[in-house]
Every structure is written in C-alpha cells, then in structure tokens.
Scaffold this motif. Structure first.
Motif, PDB file in Angstrom:
ATOM      1  N   THR A 182      24.552   1.211  16.723  1.00  0.00           N
ATOM      2  CA  THR A 182      23.893  -0.047  16.276  1.00  0.00           C
ATOM      3  C   THR A 182      23.870  -0.053  14.724  1.00  0.00           C
ATOM      4  OG1 THR A 182      23.104  -0.417  18.652  1.00  0.00           O
ATOM      5  CG2 THR A 182      21.931  -1.854  16.281  1.00  0.00           C
ATOM      6  N   CYS A 183      24.067  -1.044  13.592  1.00  0.00           N
ATOM      7  CA  CYS A 183      24.393  -0.297  12.721  1.00  0.00           C
ATOM      8  C   CYS A 183      22.567  -0.384  12.288  1.00  0.00           C
ATOM      9  CB  CYS A 183      24.647  -1.702  11.689  1.00  0.00           C
ATOM     10  SG  CYS A 183      24.299  -1.679  10.230  1.00  0.00           S
ATOM     11  N   LEU A 184      21.636   0.324  11.268  1.00  0.00           N
ATOM     12  CA  LEU A 184      20.512   0.060  11.287  1.00  0.00           C
ATOM     13  C   LEU A 184      20.119  -1.189   9.697  1.00  0.00           C
ATOM     14  CD1 LEU A 184      19.429   3.890  11.106  1.00  0.00           C
ATOM     15  CD2 LEU A 184      19.306   2.633  12.518  1.00  0.00           C
ATOM     16  N   SER A 204      19.884  -7.090   8.771  1.00  0.00           N
ATOM     17  CA  SER A 204      20.925  -7.991   8.065  1.00  0.00           C
ATOM     18  C   SER A 204      22.143  -8.146   8.950  1.00  0.00           C
ATOM     19  CB  SER A 204      20.530  -8.713   6.143  1.00  0.00           C
ATOM     20  OG  SER A 204      21.162  -7.050   5.882  1.00  0.00           O
ATOM     21  N   CYS A 205      22.500  -6.595   9.352  1.00  0.00           N
ATOM     22  CA  CYS A 205      23.718  -6.588   9.408  1.00  0.00           C
ATOM     23  C   CYS A 205      23.974  -6.073  11.222  1.00  0.00           C
ATOM     24  CB  CYS A 205      24.271  -5.457   9.140  1.00  0.00           C
ATOM     25  SG  CYS A 205      26.120  -4.856   9.281  1.00  0.00           S
ATOM     26  N   ARG A 206      23.267  -5.364  11.918  1.00  0.00           N
ATOM     27  CA  ARG A 206      22.892  -5.069  12.548  1.00  0.00           C
ATOM     28  C   ARG A 206      24.311  -5.276  13.725  1.00  0.00           C
ATOM     29  NH1 ARG A 206      18.805  -2.713  14.839  1.00  0.00           N
ATOM     30  NH2 ARG A 206      16.956  -3.095  13.131  1.00  0.00           N
ATOM     31  N   THR A 207      25.683  -5.282  13.170  1.00  0.00           N
ATOM     32  CA  THR A 207      26.908  -4.345  13.532  1.00  0.00           C
ATOM     33  C   THR A 207      26.971  -3.441  14.771  1.00  0.00           C
ATOM     34  OG1 THR A 207      27.655  -5.737  12.177  1.00  0.00           O
ATOM     35  CG2 THR A 207      29.469  -4.557  12.820  1.00  0.00           C
ATOM     36  N   THR A 208      27.393  -4.063  15.884  1.00  0.00           N
ATOM     37  CA  THR A 208      27.334  -3.140  16.772  1.00  0.00           C
ATOM     38  C   THR A 208      29.206  -2.305  17.216  1.00  0.00           C
ATOM     39  OG1 THR A 208      27.593  -4.183  18.711  1.00  0.00           O
ATOM     40  CG2 THR A 208      25.428  -3.511  18.194  1.00  0.00           C
ATOM     41  N   ALA A 260      29.882   5.550  10.555  1.00  0.00           N
ATOM     42  CA  ALA A 260      29.548   4.826   9.451  1.00  0.00           C
ATOM     43  C   ALA A 260      29.814   3.083   9.754  1.00  0.00           C
ATOM     44  CB  ALA A 260      29.913   5.090   8.075  1.00  0.00           C
ATOM     45  N   CYS A 261      28.786   2.654   9.431  1.00  0.00           N
ATOM     46  CA  CYS A 261      29.534   0.024  10.014  1.00  0.00           C
ATOM     47  C   CYS A 261      30.186   0.075   9.294  1.00  0.00           C
ATOM     48  CB  CYS A 261      27.896  -0.617   9.684  1.00  0.00           C
ATOM     49  SG  CYS A 261      28.210  -2.201   9.657  1.00  0.00           S
ATOM     50  N   PRO A 262      31.321  -0.560  10.397  1.00  0.00           N
ATOM     51  CA  PRO A 262      32.464  -1.084   9.802  1.00  0.00           C
ATOM     52  C   PRO A 262      32.678  -2.512   9.232  1.00  0.00           C
ATOM     53  CG  PRO A 262      31.673  -1.094  11.970  1.00  0.00           C
ATOM     54  CD  PRO A 262      30.949  -0.674  11.663  1.00  0.00           C
ATOM     55  N   THR A 263      31.464  -2.995   8.886  1.00  0.00           N
ATOM     56  CA  THR A 263      30.814  -3.699   8.059  1.00  0.00           C
ATOM     57  C   THR A 263      30.349  -3.665   7.212  1.00  0.00           C
ATOM     58  OG1 THR A 263      30.908  -5.138  10.801  1.00  0.00           O
ATOM     59  CG2 THR A 263      29.683  -6.270   8.578  1.00  0.00           C
ATOM     60  N   CYS A 264      29.259  -2.984   6.912  1.00  0.00           N
ATOM     61  CA  CYS A 264      28.883  -2.725   5.850  1.00  0.00           C
ATOM     62  C   CYS A 264      29.165  -1.567   5.245  1.00  0.00           C
ATOM     63  CB  CYS A 264      27.211  -3.364   5.691  1.00  0.00           C
ATOM     64  SG  CYS A 264      26.193  -1.804   6.464  1.00  0.00           S
ATOM     65  N   GLY A 265      28.844  -0.214   5.806  1.00  0.00           N
ATOM     66  CA  GLY A 265      28.995   1.089   5.573  1.00  0.00           C
ATOM     67  C   GLY A 265      27.951   1.911   6.032  1.00  0.00           C
TER      68      GLY A 265
END
Ligand SMILES: [Zn+2]
Length: 142
Positions: free
Chosen positions: A6-8, A11-15, A22-27
């Motif tokens: 889970t993105c930390l 505002s993103c919280r992408t899983t 590394a988050c695929p959405t925000c890095g």
C-alpha cells in the motif's frame, strides 16, 4: 486474498499485489507485506512475552492470594481477598490482551496483511486492560 503493498502517501493510497516498494502511481514508498510481517513478529513476541510472564506470576501468586495471611507456597500475601482478586483480574486482562496481540501478530505474519477488524479488537482489549488497571489502582494500596 493475496498480500498487497500500500502506498504510504495519504493522497494516493494505491495498492499493488505482492511486494512492491515503489508506488506505480506516484513513485512514493509503499508499505510492503514484509513490513507488516515484521510488525506481526513484533506483536507476536510482545503477546507471547505478556502471556508467559502473567501466567508465571499467576501460578506463583494465585495460591497465596486465595488465602490471604496464610503461608501458601512459601509466600504470604498480606493484602485482602478483594485485593488478591483485583490483582488476578488485572493479570487475566493482560493475558487476554497478550493472546489478542499473539493472534493478530500471527495473522499478519501468515497473510502479510493488516486487518482493521482485528486491530480494533486488539485496541478494545487494550482499552479494557487500561480500564481494569485503572480501577485496580483505586482498590490497591500505594
Ligand atoms: Zn502512491
């Protein structure tokens, strides 16, 4: 249910499935199943320690506390029977809390996921433990 990262970033919280650092959405940095498992081991260690310690103290102190003033098992409990019961209630609450931590720790280790329901259950146990200890302090001297 596969383990997810889970993105930390709030505002993103992408899983993402599996261990993704590394988050695929925000890095940004992600919380990986490995972090959760490490937390699980920590919780498990605390839980086992608490249950072990309290079970030991219970075994040592319970016989003496059941018979205040008597010499039981080599120790004399000088408090009242009510104080003895209060102390055992606190021990019992710690044991239940320890068991809760152990179960949630195992869950995190096995699944690599957090569980909101179990987290709430552990927090409720912690709150109950604090409430019981708080009440105990009004009964016990010192
Ligand atoms: Zn992100």
């Amino acid at each position: 249910m596969p383990a997810v990262s889970t993105c930390l970033a709030p505002s993103c919280r992408t899983t993402a499935e599996g261990t993704v650092t590394a988050c695929p959405t925000c890095g940004g940095k992600m919380r990986t199943p490995r972090t959760i498992r490490a937390l699980g081991w920590l919780l498990l260690a605390c839980g086992v320690f608490l249950v072990g310690l309290m079970s030991y103290l219970w075994t040592v102190l319970a016989p003496a506390m059941a018979h205040p003033g008597d010499l039981t098992g080599g120790t004399t409990f000088t408090g009242t029977a009510e104080q003895g019961r209060t102390i055992l209630t606190v021990f019992g609450a710690v044991i239940v809390f320890g068991l809760g931590s152990t179960v949630y720790g195992l869950w995190m280790i096995v699944t690599g996921r957090r569980s909101i329901a179990m987290m709430i259950a552990v927090l409720v146990l912690a709150a109950a433990l604090i409430a019981i200890s708080w009440r105990a302090m009004t009964v016990l001297p010192g």
